[in-house]
Design a protein around this motif. Structure first.
Motif, PDB file in Angstrom:
ATOM      1  N   LEU A 462       6.244   1.338 -16.633  1.00 50.14           N
ATOM      2  CA  LEU A 462       4.843   1.579 -16.318  1.00 50.14           C
ATOM      3  C   LEU A 462       4.036   1.840 -17.590  1.00 50.14           C
ATOM      4  O   LEU A 462       2.906   1.350 -17.752  1.00 50.14           O
ATOM      5  N   ALA A 463       4.621   2.623 -18.491  1.00 46.62           N
ATOM      6  CA  ALA A 463       3.925   2.891 -19.750  1.00 46.62           C
ATOM      7  C   ALA A 463       3.727   1.610 -20.538  1.00 46.62           C
ATOM      8  O   ALA A 463       2.647   1.371 -21.109  1.00 46.62           O
ATOM      9  N   ASP A 464       4.757   0.767 -20.599  1.00 42.68           N
ATOM     10  CA  ASP A 464       4.626  -0.509 -21.302  1.00 42.68           C
ATOM     11  C   ASP A 464       3.548  -1.381 -20.665  1.00 42.68           C
ATOM     12  O   ASP A 464       2.799  -2.087 -21.363  1.00 42.68           O
ATOM     13  N   MET A 465       3.473  -1.338 -19.308  1.00 40.79           N
ATOM     14  CA  MET A 465       2.524  -2.191 -18.603  1.00 40.79           C
ATOM     15  C   MET A 465       1.083  -1.850 -18.973  1.00 40.79           C
ATOM     16  O   MET A 465       0.241  -2.748 -19.147  1.00 40.79           O
ATOM     17  N   PHE A 466       0.787  -0.556 -19.114  1.00 45.31           N
ATOM     18  CA  PHE A 466      -0.602  -0.145 -19.318  1.00 45.31           C
ATOM     19  C   PHE A 466      -0.920   0.206 -20.770  1.00 45.31           C
ATOM     20  O   PHE A 466      -2.073   0.462 -21.104  1.00 45.31           O
ATOM     21  N   ARG A 467       0.072   0.226 -21.644  1.00 49.48           N
ATOM     22  CA  ARG A 467      -0.191   0.635 -23.015  1.00 49.48           C
ATOM     23  C   ARG A 467      -1.137  -0.335 -23.725  1.00 49.48           C
ATOM     24  O   ARG A 467      -2.061   0.079 -24.437  1.00 49.48           O
ATOM     25  N   ARG A 473      -8.852  -0.709 -24.858  1.00 50.16           N
ATOM     26  CA  ARG A 473     -10.040   0.089 -24.546  1.00 50.16           C
ATOM     27  C   ARG A 473     -10.224   1.233 -25.540  1.00 50.16           C
ATOM     28  O   ARG A 473     -11.185   1.993 -25.463  1.00 50.16           O
ATOM     29  N   GLY A 474      -9.292   1.398 -26.473  1.00 47.69           N
ATOM     30  CA  GLY A 474      -9.422   2.419 -27.504  1.00 47.69           C
ATOM     31  C   GLY A 474      -9.083   3.812 -27.025  1.00 47.69           C
ATOM     32  O   GLY A 474      -9.594   4.799 -27.577  1.00 47.69           O
ATOM     33  N   ILE A 475      -8.241   3.931 -25.997  1.00 47.48           N
ATOM     34  CA  ILE A 475      -7.844   5.244 -25.510  1.00 47.48           C
ATOM     35  C   ILE A 475      -6.340   5.405 -25.692  1.00 47.48           C
ATOM     36  O   ILE A 475      -5.598   4.432 -25.903  1.00 47.48           O
ATOM     37  N   THR A 476      -5.881   6.632 -25.586  1.00 49.60           N
ATOM     38  CA  THR A 476      -4.462   6.945 -25.773  1.00 49.60           C
ATOM     39  C   THR A 476      -3.792   7.076 -24.406  1.00 49.60           C
ATOM     40  O   THR A 476      -4.290   7.777 -23.523  1.00 49.60           O
ATOM     41  N   LEU A 477      -2.662   6.402 -24.263  1.00 49.92           N
ATOM     42  CA  LEU A 477      -1.848   6.524 -23.044  1.00 49.92           C
ATOM     43  C   LEU A 477      -0.593   7.309 -23.394  1.00 49.92           C
ATOM     44  O   LEU A 477       0.178   6.905 -24.268  1.00 49.92           O
ATOM     45  N   ALA A 478      -0.403   8.452 -22.736  1.00 54.17           N
ATOM     46  CA  ALA A 478       0.753   9.309 -23.019  1.00 54.17           C
ATOM     47  C   ALA A 478       1.563   9.519 -21.749  1.00 54.17           C
ATOM     48  O   ALA A 478       1.012   9.633 -20.649  1.00 54.17           O
ATOM     49  N   MET A 479       2.859   9.589 -21.922  1.00 49.76           N
ATOM     50  CA  MET A 479       3.750   9.902 -20.822  1.00 49.76           C
ATOM     51  C   MET A 479       4.513  11.163 -21.186  1.00 49.76           C
ATOM     52  O   MET A 479       5.176  11.218 -22.221  1.00 49.76           O
ATOM     53  N   VAL A 480       4.427  12.178 -20.347  1.00 53.03           N
ATOM     54  CA  VAL A 480       5.080  13.465 -20.604  1.00 53.03           C
ATOM     55  C   VAL A 480       6.090  13.714 -19.490  1.00 53.03           C
ATOM     56  O   VAL A 480       5.729  13.882 -18.329  1.00 53.03           O
ATOM     57  N   CYS A 481       7.359  13.744 -19.873  1.00 50.60           N
ATOM     58  CA  CYS A 481       8.404  14.063 -18.887  1.00 50.60           C
ATOM     59  C   CYS A 481       9.595  14.675 -19.629  1.00 50.60           C
ATOM     60  O   CYS A 481       9.974  14.221 -20.708  1.00 50.60           O
ATOM     61  N   ALA A 508      -7.424   5.312 -13.841  1.00 51.88           N
ATOM     62  CA  ALA A 508      -7.653   6.250 -14.954  1.00 51.88           C
ATOM     63  C   ALA A 508      -8.099   5.498 -16.199  1.00 51.88           C
ATOM     64  O   ALA A 508      -9.032   5.926 -16.898  1.00 51.88           O
ATOM     65  N   ILE A 509      -7.451   4.385 -16.514  1.00 50.27           N
ATOM     66  CA  ILE A 509      -7.829   3.624 -17.710  1.00 50.27           C
ATOM     67  C   ILE A 509      -9.197   2.975 -17.525  1.00 50.27           C
ATOM     68  O   ILE A 509     -10.020   2.939 -18.444  1.00 50.27           O
ATOM     69  N   ALA A 779       4.569  -5.256 -27.552  1.00 52.92           N
ATOM     70  CA  ALA A 779       3.975  -4.593 -26.392  1.00 52.92           C
ATOM     71  C   ALA A 779       2.966  -5.500 -25.697  1.00 52.92           C
ATOM     72  O   ALA A 779       2.893  -5.567 -24.463  1.00 52.92           O
ATOM     73  N   ARG A 780       2.174  -6.215 -26.489  1.00 53.52           N
ATOM     74  CA  ARG A 780       1.208  -7.134 -25.891  1.00 53.52           C
ATOM     75  C   ARG A 780       1.909  -8.293 -25.194  1.00 53.52           C
ATOM     76  O   ARG A 780       1.464  -8.766 -24.142  1.00 53.52           O
ATOM     77  N   LEU A 781       3.020  -8.771 -25.785  1.00 53.83           N
ATOM     78  CA  LEU A 781       3.817  -9.809 -25.125  1.00 53.83           C
ATOM     79  C   LEU A 781       4.367  -9.315 -23.775  1.00 53.83           C
ATOM     80  O   LEU A 781       4.355 -10.033 -22.766  1.00 53.83           O
ATOM     81  N   ARG A 782       4.876  -8.073 -23.769  1.00 60.84           N
ATOM     82  CA  ARG A 782       5.447  -7.509 -22.538  1.00 60.84           C
ATOM     83  C   ARG A 782       4.375  -7.421 -21.448  1.00 60.84           C
ATOM     84  O   ARG A 782       4.611  -7.767 -20.289  1.00 60.84           O
ATOM     85  N   GLU A 783       3.174  -6.937 -21.836  1.00 57.46           N
ATOM     86  CA  GLU A 783       2.089  -6.795 -20.875  1.00 57.46           C
ATOM     87  C   GLU A 783       1.719  -8.154 -20.281  1.00 57.46           C
ATOM     88  O   GLU A 783       1.547  -8.294 -19.064  1.00 57.46           O
ATOM     89  N   ALA A 784       1.620  -9.166 -21.136  1.00 58.95           N
ATOM     90  CA  ALA A 784       1.252 -10.501 -20.657  1.00 58.95           C
ATOM     91  C   ALA A 784       2.345 -11.090 -19.778  1.00 58.95           C
ATOM     92  O   ALA A 784       2.066 -11.761 -18.768  1.00 58.95           O
ATOM     93  N   ALA A 785       3.625 -10.870 -20.122  1.00 61.03           N
ATOM     94  CA  ALA A 785       4.728 -11.405 -19.320  1.00 61.03           C
ATOM     95  C   ALA A 785       4.811 -10.709 -17.967  1.00 61.03           C
ATOM     96  O   ALA A 785       5.086 -11.342 -16.938  1.00 61.03           O
TER      97      ALA A 785
END
Length: 833
Positions: A462-467, A473-481, A508-509, A779-785
């Protein structure tokens, strides 16, 4: 005259016997023997004196009274008497006669005392206890004591008598009270027995009506039980017509009828005078004499024929309004109806009216439910039809746009136009999917489907999908677990959980112009009112942003379908369904989606759901390489496409026409059966909805006629509901692909079921690593795929080709063949290398 010796001896013997045993028989015997001696008066006095002495005897004299002369005289007289008696006892009559003179004074004195004593005794007997005796010494004391004792005894007796009289009065009162109580108990027992009978009657009616939903059956039971309970001969329940000019007897029970219940009868009020009077007064009516009462004049013939005596009619009320009447008649041998019967009839009428009202309400609810179900079925049919009608052209739009995007001769402008077409089609498809998904939720057709999965891997994907989107958009995506406290392997509905998180992260994004979006996952304590299994673990998910926020007055309707916030409407994006679907999914998962927000400060969505913790697998299977996943061959296969839409047939023929495949087409199921009978294809893509013969019947016929050469049949359908997959499998299909399908879905299905692929793809994909690419580029390749965004992929390939030609060639080969899974697999290998 001197008596003989024999007479003297007889007199002596009888006197001796009398002295020894002074009985009436001995006295009579002595008198008989003395009779010869009674010739003179002197002799008679002697006899009387002897008799008195024999019965009385001389009283003893106490020493204290011995000095009294009168007593001494009396004693002397008694002694003389005793001597006289002894002389007579010895038979010395001459001595007895000599003593007579001595006794004369004493006997007279004794007689006087005895006469006075007798009078005193009589006075005592009359109740005069003042009498006293003052002669004869101890005798007088004894007599006086006796009198006193009698006085005292009488006083006690009178007291006892008064006490007994009072006791008797109390007993009489108690007996009267007891009789009164017994009468009350008897009346209470009679009332109780009557009440028990009534309750038993009402219980029978209640039980009989418990499972009755039809009005006629319910009223048939009510009127039959009521007539029996009232010891009636006939009874009826009538309902007023709208004009209130007559009533329809909808339930009739006659004791003399052995057949089925009488059909409903309409009776004008001017022909049913008792019912008319009841409706006018609103009170129960008793007709005591049905033979002569004017109110029963119209029914007199029936009363005479069946021997009816009296009739009781009671109004039926529903919420204060009279809706009809209830009546029952008795035989002439039965007693006339009483006021108690009228009260019971009112209670019965109330229950009948309530039953009528309940059944009417049930009928209204049933009709409303049937109407709603019909509307729901119509909606489902409409949605299914709309799904088919929309997805079929979308299938062609998306399919051909993907095929065209593979043409390397296109100009940049043409490529951009294709990207717009594809993006618009994807947006339309997402809208259709959301609407259909919401309709499934509303109709209860969505089910929870748990599966085991790796939580960490899911969160990372999920993080890879939206990163990349966040970076753009110039914002930071963080995952805390905290991976030390969180379970890695769990069982839950991955599809729904992932869809909720995708919706929340996407929003959110979208509504965060700058700042940060955070996905936080942690363990949570189970709620107090949970119905989840005790051993379930609870995970809490939070998606927080620093975006535009939501106004307080909009939070209450945030999860309603087709409702958008002000910021959402300003963005002119989305349909307002994502949050509604997410809210329902979270509820299905066992949690509750909550939101906190303030305008300009950001928004936080959170929910907790139960999951089952799984043990780590013994060995995680390694991701297969392209060569392992596919056994690529160039062998020819016979493939039949059964599709009524010409555009989709053309699309499928182009997708399947590679290598030496032999692809044929059929427009409907009947044509497919004819081709199957002569050509025996190995793989059939079968559309389910077609004219002449649909795909279901065609599949069944093919399965029934196969002779060991079973084909692979893959269902193609524009039907939107995933849960219908099992139906297709039950009809004989081996797989299921929904329209609009992706190009890679068709090719993957061919490879999966026939073990074939495109040799060109394999040849053009050198075994090179993508680890050399920059992390941002990967990361951009992963999002596009992941999003199958072929336009972005080709743009990235141009960027990669300048510095990494081998990697660009490999990626281009996979992109040309829509092998997005291969791209993701090679990216995963690069991350772990």
């Amino acid at each position: 005259m001197p008596q003989t010796d024999a007479e003297l001896r007889a007199l002596h013997a009888s006197l001796t016997a009398l002295l020894e045993h002074p009985t009436p028989e001995a006295e009579a015997q002595f008198a008989a023997c003395l009779r010869p001696f009674q010739a003179s008066a002197e002799t008679a006095e002697v006899v009387n004196a002897i008799r008195h002495a024999v019965h009385q005897g001389p009283p003893p004299l106490s020493p204290a009274l011995a000095h009294r002369a009168d007593l001494q005289t009396l004693l002397d007289d008694i002694a003389a008497l005793q001597q006289f008696i002894l002389a007579l006892g010895k038979g010395d009559l001459s001595q007895a006669l000599a003593l007579r003179g001595l006794m004369a004074g004493g006997l007279k004195s004794l007689q006087a005392h005895l006469r006075h004593l007798t009078w005193q005794t009589q006075q005592v007997a009359k109740g005069d206890f003042g009498q006293r005796v003052d002669f004869m010494g101890d005798f007088s004391e004894a007599f006086n004591a006796m009198v006193d004792a009698l006085h005292e005894s009488q006083a006690r007796l009178k007291q006892r008598e008064r006490e007994l009289s009072q006791t008797n009065a109390e007993l009489r009162n108690e007996i009267a009270e007891r009789r009164r109580i017994e009468a009350q108990i008897k009346r209470a027992n009679a009332d109780l027995q009557r009440r028990v009978t009534e309750l038993s009657f009402f219980n029978r009616i209640t039980q009989a009506l418990a499972n009755q939903t039809r009005l006629d059956e319910a009223l048939e039971i009510v009127i039959r039980e009521t007539v029996i309970a009232f010891k009636g001969l006939t009874g009826a329940i009538g309902l007023l017509d709208e004009a209130r000019e007559g009533q329809t007897l909808i339930a009739i029970y006659n004791v003399w009828d052995d057949g089925p219940p009488t059909e409903p009868i309409y009776l004008p009020l001017d022909e049913d005078l008792p019912a008319q009077r009841v409706l006018e007064t609103g009170q129960s009516l008793i007709v005591a004499d049905m033979f002569n009462d004017p109110l029963n004049a119209l029914n007199r013939a029936m009363a005479v024929e069946y021997g009816m005596r009296c009739n009781l009619t009671t109004p039926l009320r529903v919420r204060g309004e009279i809706i009809g009447t209830f009546s029952v008649a008795r035989h002439k041998d039965e007693p006339v109806f009483t006021a108690e019967d009228a009260k019971l009839a009112q209670t019965v009428a109330g229950q009948i009216a309530q039953t009528l009202d309940n059944i009417r309400m049930f009928e209204d609810m049933r009709q409303a439910r049937e109407t709603a179900e019909a509307a729901n079925r119509a909606k489902s049919a409409f949605l299914a039809n709309m799904s088919h009608e929309l997805r079929t052209p979308l299938n062609a739009i998306l399919g051909f746009s993907e095929l065209l995007s593979r043409d390397t001769s296109l100009t940049t402008k043409q490529t951009r136009n294709l990207e717009i077409i594809n993006s618009s089609g994807e947006h339309l498809l997402a809208l259709i999917n959301d609407v259909l998904e919401l309709s499934k939720i509303e109709s209860g057709r969505v089910e929870v489907q748990p599966q085991a999965f790796d939580l960490f891997e899911t969160l990372e994907s999920l993080a890879d999908m939206f990163r990349l989107r966040a970076t753009q958009r110039g914002i930071t995506l963080a995952m805390v677990c905290d991976q030390e406290t969180l379970p890695q392997y769990i069982t839950a509905d991955l599809g729904k959980l992932r869809q909720v998180l995708v919706n929340l992260l996407g929003n959110a994004i979208k509504f965060t112009p700058e700042g940060r979006v955070t996905l936080q996952v942690c363990r949570d304590a189970p709620p107090e009112d949970t119905e989840a299994a005790p051993e379930a673990a609870w995970l809490r998910f939070e998606v927080a942003d620093t975006g535009v926020g939501i106004a307080r007055d909009e939070l209450g309707q945030l999860f309603q379908p087709f409702v958008q916030t002000t910021s959402g409407r300003d963005a002119q994006q989305g349909t307002g369904l994502g949050l509604s679907i997410s809210y329902n999914y979270v509820r299905m998962l066992g949690g509750m989606l909550q939101v906190t927000s303030a305008p300009g400060e950001g928004t936080c969505f959170s929910f907790s759901v139960p999951v089952t913790v799984m043990a780590a697998p013994e060995s995680a299977p390694a991701r297969a390489s392209e060569g392992d996943e596919r056994a690529l061959t160039s062998a020819a296969h016979r493939i039949l496409v059964v599709e009524d839409d010409a555009v989709n047939r053309l699309l499928l023929s182009q997708l399947l026409n590679f290598g030496e495949n032999d692809v044929r087409m059929a427009e409907h199921g009947q044509e497919a059966l004819e081709i199957w009978a002569t050509w025996r294809p190995q793989l059939i893509f079968m559309d389910m909805r077609m004219p002449v013969m649909d795909g279901r019947d065609a599949t069944r016929h093919i399965r029934a006629s196969a002779r060991g050469d079973e084909p692979v049949i893959i269902a193609l359908t524009a039907h939107a509901f995933e849960e219908d997959r099992q139906d297709f499998l039950d009809w004989g299909c081996d797989d299921f692909i929904r329209k609009p399908f992706r190009v890679e879905e068709i090719q993957d299905a061919v490879q999966r079921h026939l073990g074939m692929g495109q040799d060109a793809a394999s040849d053009a994909a050198p075994d090179v690593s993508l680890a050399a690419l920059p992390a941002d580029l990967r990361a951009r390749l992963r999002e596009a795929a992941i999003h199958a965004d072929i336009g972005v992929l080709y743009t990235l390939l141009d960027e990669i080709a300048a510095d990494f030609p081998p990697q660009a060639d490999m990626l281009r080969a996979w992109t040309d063949n829509f092998a997005y899974q291969d791209i993701l697999a090679r990216l995963d290998a690069a991350e772990t290398s």
